[in-house]
Design a protein around this motif. Structure first.
Motif, short mmCIF file in Angstrom:
data_model
loop_
_atom_site.label_atom_id
_atom_site.label_comp_id
_atom_site.label_asym_id
_atom_site.label_seq_id
_atom_site.Cartn_x
_atom_site.Cartn_y
_atom_site.Cartn_z
N ALA A 1 1.64 2.40 6.86
CA ALA A 1 1.21 1.38 7.79
C ALA A 1 2.28 1.18 8.85
O ALA A 1 3.47 1.41 8.60
CB ALA A 1 0.94 0.06 7.06
N MET A 2 1.84 0.74 10.01
CA MET A 2 2.78 0.52 11.11
C MET A 2 2.30 -0.67 11.93
O MET A 2 1.14 -0.71 12.36
CB MET A 2 2.87 1.76 11.99
CG MET A 2 4.00 1.72 12.99
SD MET A 2 4.18 3.34 13.78
CE MET A 2 5.78 3.14 14.55
N THR A 3 3.19 -1.63 12.15
CA THR A 3 2.83 -2.78 12.96
C THR A 3 2.92 -2.44 14.45
O THR A 3 3.50 -1.41 14.84
CB THR A 3 3.75 -3.96 12.66
OG1 THR A 3 5.07 -3.63 13.14
CG2 THR A 3 3.83 -4.25 11.17
N SER A 4 2.40 -3.32 15.27
CA SER A 4 2.46 -3.10 16.72
C SER A 4 3.89 -3.16 17.23
O SER A 4 4.20 -2.64 18.30
CB SER A 4 1.59 -4.13 17.44
OG SER A 4 1.84 -5.44 16.96
N SER A 5 4.80 -3.77 16.46
CA SER A 5 6.20 -3.83 16.85
C SER A 5 7.01 -2.65 16.31
O SER A 5 8.20 -2.52 16.62
CB SER A 5 6.83 -5.14 16.36
OG SER A 5 6.78 -5.22 14.95
N GLY A 6 6.37 -1.80 15.49
CA GLY A 6 7.04 -0.58 15.05
C GLY A 6 7.53 -0.56 13.61
O GLY A 6 8.06 0.46 13.15
N SER A 7 7.37 -1.63 12.87
CA SER A 7 7.77 -1.62 11.47
C SER A 7 6.83 -0.76 10.65
O SER A 7 5.63 -0.75 10.89
CB SER A 7 7.76 -3.05 10.92
OG SER A 7 8.70 -3.85 11.60
N THR A 8 7.39 -0.03 9.68
CA THR A 8 6.59 0.88 8.87
C THR A 8 6.72 0.58 7.38
O THR A 8 7.70 0.00 6.94
CB THR A 8 6.98 2.35 9.12
OG1 THR A 8 8.37 2.51 8.80
CG2 THR A 8 6.75 2.75 10.56
N ASN A 9 5.71 1.03 6.66
CA ASN A 9 5.70 0.90 5.22
C ASN A 9 4.99 2.12 4.66
O ASN A 9 3.96 2.53 5.22
CB ASN A 9 4.98 -0.38 4.81
CG ASN A 9 5.02 -0.60 3.30
OD1 ASN A 9 6.01 -0.29 2.66
ND2 ASN A 9 3.95 -1.14 2.75
N TYR A 10 5.50 2.71 3.58
CA TYR A 10 4.91 3.91 3.01
C TYR A 10 4.65 3.74 1.52
O TYR A 10 5.40 3.05 0.82
CB TYR A 10 5.85 5.11 3.19
CG TYR A 10 6.02 5.57 4.62
CD1 TYR A 10 7.04 5.06 5.41
CD2 TYR A 10 5.15 6.51 5.17
CE1 TYR A 10 7.19 5.47 6.73
CE2 TYR A 10 5.29 6.93 6.48
CZ TYR A 10 6.32 6.41 7.26
OH TYR A 10 6.47 6.83 8.56
N GLY A 11 3.61 4.40 1.06
CA GLY A 11 3.39 4.48 -0.37
C GLY A 11 4.48 5.34 -1.01
O GLY A 11 4.97 6.29 -0.40
N ASP A 12 4.83 5.03 -2.25
CA ASP A 12 5.94 5.73 -2.90
C ASP A 12 5.70 7.23 -3.00
O ASP A 12 6.63 8.03 -2.90
CB ASP A 12 6.17 5.15 -4.30
CG ASP A 12 6.78 3.76 -4.26
OD1 ASP A 12 6.67 3.04 -5.28
OD2 ASP A 12 7.37 3.40 -3.22
N SER A 13 4.46 7.62 -3.20
CA SER A 13 4.16 9.04 -3.43
C SER A 13 4.28 9.90 -2.17
O SER A 13 4.30 11.13 -2.27
CB SER A 13 2.76 9.19 -4.02
OG SER A 13 1.79 8.70 -3.11
N VAL A 14 4.38 9.28 -1.00
CA VAL A 14 4.43 10.07 0.23
C VAL A 14 5.74 9.90 1.00
O VAL A 14 5.95 10.57 2.01
CB VAL A 14 3.24 9.72 1.17
CG1 VAL A 14 1.92 9.87 0.44
CG2 VAL A 14 3.40 8.34 1.77
N LYS A 15 6.61 9.03 0.50
CA LYS A 15 7.88 8.80 1.20
C LYS A 15 8.67 10.10 1.34
O LYS A 15 8.81 10.85 0.38
CB LYS A 15 8.71 7.76 0.45
CG LYS A 15 8.19 6.34 0.60
CD LYS A 15 9.05 5.36 -0.18
CE LYS A 15 8.52 3.94 -0.02
NZ LYS A 15 9.29 2.96 -0.83
N GLY A 16 9.16 10.34 2.54
CA GLY A 16 9.93 11.54 2.80
C GLY A 16 9.09 12.74 3.18
O GLY A 16 9.63 13.76 3.62
N ARG A 17 7.78 12.65 3.01
CA ARG A 17 6.88 13.76 3.35
C ARG A 17 5.93 13.41 4.49
O ARG A 17 5.59 14.29 5.30
CB ARG A 17 6.06 14.18 2.13
CG ARG A 17 6.90 14.64 0.95
CD ARG A 17 6.00 15.22 -0.15
NE ARG A 17 5.07 14.23 -0.69
CZ ARG A 17 3.75 14.39 -0.70
NH1 ARG A 17 3.20 15.48 -0.20
NH2 ARG A 17 2.97 13.45 -1.23
N PHE A 18 5.48 12.19 4.55
CA PHE A 18 4.53 11.75 5.57
C PHE A 18 5.23 10.84 6.56
O PHE A 18 6.13 10.08 6.21
CB PHE A 18 3.37 10.99 4.94
CG PHE A 18 2.44 11.80 4.09
CD1 PHE A 18 2.74 13.11 3.71
CD2 PHE A 18 1.24 11.26 3.64
CE1 PHE A 18 1.88 13.85 2.92
CE2 PHE A 18 0.38 11.98 2.85
CZ PHE A 18 0.70 13.28 2.49
#
Length: 118
Positions: free
Chosen positions: A50-67
């Motif tokens: 996910a990504m906010t309009s201000s640029g903050s991101t959040n990733y699921g644990d299974s895809v971190k570092g790959r997506f």
């Protein structure tokens, strides 16, 4: 209202890459969160990134570092770059947008299928 259209899914070999796109049309809302979810057969839908309009991101644990999620606000488009794909990444991928006007609302895309197989 916002309409979302995903593209870029397909068949890829393990270790390969794909880039998904999600174009938003309709009214524009400056405060929003754009995200990718996925749902594999027999499993619950899960957050990918996910990504906010201000640029903050959040990733699921299974895809971190790959997506990697990114967005082009001028084009009202969000992207998902998927590298080092694994068979367990096989799923239908959905774009979601939470947007604020006088209250928070949600729109979903129709989904695009990603299959990782040799």
């Amino acid at each position: 209202q916002v309409q979302l259209v995903e593209s870029g899914g397909g068949l890829v070999q393990p270790g390969g890459s794909l880039r998904l796109s999600c174009a938003a049309s309709g009214n524009k809302f400056s405060e929003n969160i754009m995200a990718w979810y996925r749902q594999a057969p027999g499993k619950r839908r899960e957050l990918v990134a996910a990504m906010t309009s201000s640029g903050s991101t959040n990733y699921g644990d299974s895809v971190k570092g790959r997506f990697t999620i990114s967005r082009d606000n001028a084009k009202n488009t969000v992207y998902l770059q998927m590298n080092s794909l694994k068979p367990e990444d096989t799923a239908d991928y959905y774009c979601k947008m939470d947007y604020y006007d006088t209250t928070w609302s949600v729109s979903w895309g129709q989904g695009t299928q990603v299959t990782v197989s040799s």
